[in-house]
Design a protein around this motif. Structure first.
Motif, mmCIF file in Angstrom:
data_model
loop_
_atom_site.group_PDB
_atom_site.id
_atom_site.type_symbol
_atom_site.label_atom_id
_atom_site.label_comp_id
_atom_site.label_asym_id
_atom_site.label_seq_id
_atom_site.Cartn_x
_atom_site.Cartn_y
_atom_site.Cartn_z
ATOM 1 N N TYR A 97 1.042 -1.057 0.152
ATOM 2 C CA TYR A 97 0.615 -0.228 -0.294
ATOM 3 C C TYR A 97 0.602 1.326 -0.089
ATOM 4 O O TYR A 97 0.550 2.726 -0.690
ATOM 5 N N THR A 99 3.253 2.004 -1.003
ATOM 6 C CA THR A 99 4.270 2.159 -2.468
ATOM 7 C C THR A 99 3.975 2.892 -3.513
ATOM 8 O O THR A 99 4.507 3.799 -4.373
ATOM 9 N N SER A 100 2.069 3.196 -3.612
ATOM 10 C CA SER A 100 1.526 3.383 -4.046
ATOM 11 C C SER A 100 0.350 3.398 -3.747
ATOM 12 O O SER A 100 -0.951 2.927 -3.718
#
Length: 202
Positions: A97, A99-100
């Motif tokens: 989550y 990471t983006s």
């Protein structure tokens, strides 16, 4: 010259993912409250749904549901506590989550900071999560620095004698120290000295 008809700018949005690391309960609670307040201020409304959950109770895929936009509009604020107890799948969900993260959600993760679950701290940091350190304050010098910073937060000046007197009178509990500083800041004027502290804490 800017037009007077322009709406006021929203406050800068807080980090989408914040990791609060440490075992000092008062500082952890304060950091979480500040992130919630910042998210709501940036949203310009109630900030959407607030979910406060323990990492150990999360199930795979649940994070995506919690961080989804509300049916009535607005984003979500999700607090995941004690991430050191997260299972492998949940830890992987949290790291993935981070990471983006979606634009309309704010995720705050607390972690005790010990060896347990240490890999998750590294993964979240690498993913770009904002990190707030809240280590235990065990040394007298650390507690003195805490009191000094509390007076700064309150916009007040206090000399070294006042800080020593407050520590002697109140003790080592940070919540009680913060409350004492708040009372002195609101009830007195001018520079706070040992004699001012003595009037309140005999």
């Amino acid at each position: 010259m800017a037009s007077r008809t322009q709406p006021p700018a929203r406050q800068q949005a807080p980090a989408a993912v914040t990791l609060v690391v440490g075992e000092e309960e008062f500082l952890v609670d304060r950091a979480v409250r500040e992130r919630i307040a910042a998210a709501r201020a940036a949203a310009g409304d109630d900030g959407g749904d607030l979910h406060d959950v323990e990492a150990s109770t999360l199930t795979p895929g649940e994070l995506a549901t919690l961080t989804s936009p509300s049916l009535f509009g607005g984003g979500a604020i999700v607090i995941v506590r004690d991430a050191q107890h997260a299972g492998k799948e949940i830890a992987a969900d949290l790291a993935r989550y981070a990471t983006s993260p979606p634009p309309d959600a704010t995720l705050v993760i607390t972690h005790a900071g010990g060896a347990k679950g240490k890999a998750l701290v590294g993964d979240l940091t690498k993913a770009g999560a904002s990190v707030t350190e809240c280590p235990k304050l065990t040394r007298p010098s650390e507690r003195a620095e805490f009191v000094r910073n509390e007076f700064r937060r309150a916009g007040r000046q206090a000399d070294e004698g006042a800080m020593r007197a407050l520590l002697d009178a109140v003790g080592t509990d940070l919540r009680e120290l913060a409350s004492a500083v708040g009372q002195l800041a609101s009830d007195t004027e001018g520079k706070i000295t040992a004699s001012v502290v003595a009037r309140y804490y005999r």
